[in-house]
Motif scaffolding. Structure first.
Motif, PDB file in Angstrom:
ATOM      1  N   ALA A   1      -2.033  -1.645  -9.933  1.00  0.00           N
ATOM      2  CA  ALA A   1      -2.372  -0.871  -8.746  1.00  0.00           C
ATOM      3  C   ALA A   1      -3.811  -0.402  -8.839  1.00  0.00           C
ATOM      4  CB  ALA A   1      -1.424   0.329  -8.596  1.00  0.00           C
ATOM      5  N   SER A   2      -4.380  -0.041  -7.696  1.00  0.00           N
ATOM      6  CA  SER A   2      -5.745   0.480  -7.655  1.00  0.00           C
ATOM      7  C   SER A   2      -5.844   1.540  -6.574  1.00  0.00           C
ATOM      8  CB  SER A   2      -6.748  -0.640  -7.377  1.00  0.00           C
ATOM      9  OG  SER A   2      -8.054  -0.120  -7.242  1.00  0.00           O
ATOM     10  N   GLN A   3      -6.549   2.621  -6.870  1.00  0.00           N
ATOM     11  CA  GLN A   3      -6.627   3.751  -5.942  1.00  0.00           C
ATOM     12  C   GLN A   3      -7.549   3.499  -4.764  1.00  0.00           C
ATOM     13  OE1 GLN A   3      -4.731   6.330  -6.176  1.00  0.00           O
ATOM     14  NE2 GLN A   3      -3.911   6.074  -8.230  1.00  0.00           N
ATOM     15  N   ASP A   4      -8.461   2.527  -4.862  1.00  0.00           N
ATOM     16  CA  ASP A   4      -9.582   2.474  -3.925  1.00  0.00           C
ATOM     17  C   ASP A   4      -9.595   1.253  -3.013  1.00  0.00           C
ATOM     18  OD1 ASP A   4     -10.665   4.823  -5.181  1.00  0.00           O
ATOM     19  OD2 ASP A   4     -11.357   3.520  -6.813  1.00  0.00           O
TER      20      ASP A   4
ATOM     21  N   ARG B   1       0.873  -1.192   0.000  1.00  0.00           N
ATOM     22  CA  ARG B   1       0.000   0.000   0.000  1.00  0.00           C
ATOM     23  C   ARG B   1       0.898   1.225   0.000  1.00  0.00           C
ATOM     24  NH1 ARG B   1      -1.385   3.415   3.977  1.00  0.00           N
ATOM     25  NH2 ARG B   1      -0.582   2.024   5.609  1.00  0.00           N
ATOM     26  N   GLN B   2       0.562   2.186  -0.866  1.00  0.00           N
ATOM     27  CA  GLN B   2       1.354   3.407  -0.911  1.00  0.00           C
ATOM     28  C   GLN B   2       1.148   4.220   0.359  1.00  0.00           C
ATOM     29  OE1 GLN B   2       0.459   6.187  -4.151  1.00  0.00           O
ATOM     30  NE2 GLN B   2       2.648   6.312  -4.557  1.00  0.00           N
TER      31      GLN B   2
ATOM     32  N   ARG C   1      -4.024   3.540  -1.989  1.00  0.00           N
ATOM     33  CA  ARG C   1      -3.604   2.936  -3.259  1.00  0.00           C
ATOM     34  C   ARG C   1      -2.899   1.607  -2.992  1.00  0.00           C
ATOM     35  NH1 ARG C   1       1.020   3.905  -7.261  1.00  0.00           N
ATOM     36  NH2 ARG C   1       0.091   3.496  -9.308  1.00  0.00           N
TER      37      ARG C   1
ATOM     38  N   THR D   1      -1.955   6.757   1.613  1.00  0.00           N
ATOM     39  CA  THR D   1      -3.043   6.680   0.645  1.00  0.00           C
ATOM     40  C   THR D   1      -3.742   5.335   0.792  1.00  0.00           C
ATOM     41  OG1 THR D   1      -1.869   5.607  -1.177  1.00  0.00           O
ATOM     42  CG2 THR D   1      -1.597   7.991  -0.976  1.00  0.00           C
TER      43      THR D   1
END
Length: 512
Positions: free
Chosen positions: A170-173, A141-142, A147, A145
């Motif tokens: 990757a995925s933002q949510d 996980r970034q 992400r 965030t």
């Protein structure tokens, strides 16, 4: 993994108590058929500064010379930083692989600067590209965030690992990606493929665990460009493709070279209370091993219990062409209903265009997946009542409903645990999904494997799966009953039913 005549299962284990705690080790069991198991001494436990606080999840890779190597997440002292560690067999001639050593060059990966120290874990099985270099993914996980991502690493020697600048996906949510998995599947047929296979005959699956579900995408992967072109995206919604729509998480697949198949296992948690876990002395189990392959549509995966499970079948009952009238129930006797394997198919009369059938666009998932909701239902709910008491005060319903879908129809598959137990302090959920079939042209099929506190339900030949944990108080042992039911107003035909009592698998501790 498979090694020298034995299937090896490694699993996260707390040796001190039936709960997740500060010290987690790798339990180790072996089998020759993935049904009957022998428990060995733990394979990995904290011994070094880099894993002093636990040996968390990871994967095994078979190197070209046949040597197995484990990559896992160690919790580094003093702050439990998540690092990647390699372990090797002490004696490669031992088919049971009873002892493992950790080379001095560990750890081989540290969290990058843009990744939090506690958001970097669960390395996958490694694979080789056409250039001969090794690749592996680590879930992450970034920092600061939501992400989530699968970070890609390269190595020439399986010791020195370098991060690729861009995540494979990757995925933002989604938040943290746990227990990622990445493997090829054949475009045609059920045959599995070794993890390093990459040519025009395969597509690739990337699975990630987040939000309590195991979700996956299918796509095309190039090791030359390190690009994975996924056919869809992770959305952290019910639109994501899922291995299982019930209680199933942190799964791991491996290539079985003996029978040329890809096999997947999932962790099935308890849904009763921590007090219950301590009383029974254990917590959590593994799903049945499932063979996994690409559907002929190329849009989803098919899962089915491995054929070896059938060896546990004993007494059998069969029924053919039995009409289930509206608001009816039919007991299936002659088998041990608390430990059973049931396969059933249903036929519907012709679906009329002017029938007042529930339109999927008019209601939300909570209504669609609720057995008790009969809003405009003409067909359904109908299906199976598992682990039911004789007075039906306890029952778990695995059911179907017919819904209108555009100009056609689809089938809702659900598992309703609301009446599964008279006990309190138990999570009783309703799980559901939409089967990707047209009931005008295909029979509706269901296979349920029932084992006391777990029900694995496979719809439409394994296109959709729902796993339920239930804890009946009355419907236990010989007191458990099995019924077919139809709560709808119109008759449906049970075109065939086969059900078997299932023997106990043999699970021995330190028998070798």
């Amino acid at each position: 993994m498979y090694y020298k005549g034995f299937y090896h299962m490694f699993y996260q284990h707390n040796p001190l108590a039936p709960e997740f705690n500060d010290i987690i080790i790798w339990g180790h069991s072996v089998s020759q058929d993935m049904v009957n198991w022998i428990q060995l001494e733990p394979a990995l436990f904290p011994t070094e500064p880099f894993d002093r606080n636990s040996c968390w999840s990871g994967s095994a890779t078979i190197l070209p010379d046949g040597k197995p190597v484990i990559m896992y997440t160690g919790l580094h002292e003093p702050n439990r930083q998540q690092v990647t560690v390699i372990a090797e067999p002490k004696d490669v001639s031992d088919p049971l692989l009873r002892e493992w050593v950790k080379p001095k060059y560990n750890p081989v990966m540290l969290p990058p600067d843009d990744i939090p120290f506690d958001g970097f874990r669960d390395p996958t099985t490694a694979w080789q590209g056409q250039d001969g270099k090794w690749r592996v993914l680590v879930g992450a996980r970034q920092i600061d965030t939501e992400r989530g991502m699968a970070i890609l690493y390269h190595s020439d020697d399986f010791v020195q690992w370098t991060r690729h600048p861009v995540p494979l996906l990757a995925s933002q949510d989604t938040g943290m990606w746990e227990c990622p998995d990445f493997f090829p599947v054949s475009i045609t047929g059920k045959e599995g493929a070794d993890t390093s296979v990459n040519n025009a005959s395969v597509k690739h699956v990337l699975k990630s665990s987040f939000g309590g579900h195991d979700c996956y995408v299918i796509g095309t992967y190039s090791s030359e460009t390190e690009e994975f072109a996924a056919d869809s995206e992770f959305t952290n919604t019910s639109a994501d493709l899922r291995y299982d729509h019930g209680t199933f998480y942190a799964s791991k697949a491996f290539f079985d070279s003996v029978k040329n198949r890809r096999i997947n296992w999932g962790w099935v948690i308890e849904t009763d209370s921590k007090e219950d876990d301590f009383q029974k002395g254990w917590s959590g189990l593994l799903s049945l091993p499932r063979e996994i392959w690409l559907d002929t549509s190329g849009k989803r995966l098919i899962q089915w219990p491995i054929e070896e499970i059938n060896n546990l079948r004993t007494r059998q009952v069969t029924l053919d062409n039995k009409e289930l009238k509206g608001s009816s129930i039919l007991e299936i006797s002659g088998i041990t209903a608390s430990q059973a394997d049931v396969e059933v198919t249903f036929d519907l009369p012709v679906l009329e265009e002017n029938s007042q059938i529930l339109d999927s666009d008019q209601v939300d998932d909570a209504v669609l997946f609720d057995r008790d909701s009969l809003v405009s239902c003409v067909y359904g709910p109908f299906g199976l009542l598992a682990l039911a008491s004789s007075d039906l005060s306890e029952q778990t319903a695995i059911f179907f409903k017919i819904i209108r879908c555009g100009n056609g129809y689809s089938v809702i598959m659900g598992s309703d645990e609301k009446k599964s137990s008279l006990r309190d302090n138990i999570k009783k959920s309703t799980h559901g999904t939409v089967l990707d079939i047209d009931p005008r042209h295909e029979k509706i099929s269901l296979r349920c494997l029932i084992d006391h506190s777990i029900i694995e339900s496979y719809g439409a030949g394994g296109r959709n799966v729902i796993t339920s944990r239930v804890y009946p108080n009355l419907a236990i042992g010989e007191a458990a009953k099995l019924y077919m039911f139809n709560d709808g107003t119109r008759s449906v035909t049970m075109s065939s039913l086969e059900a078997w009592s299932m023997r106990n698998a043999e699970v021995n501790s330190n028998a070798i």
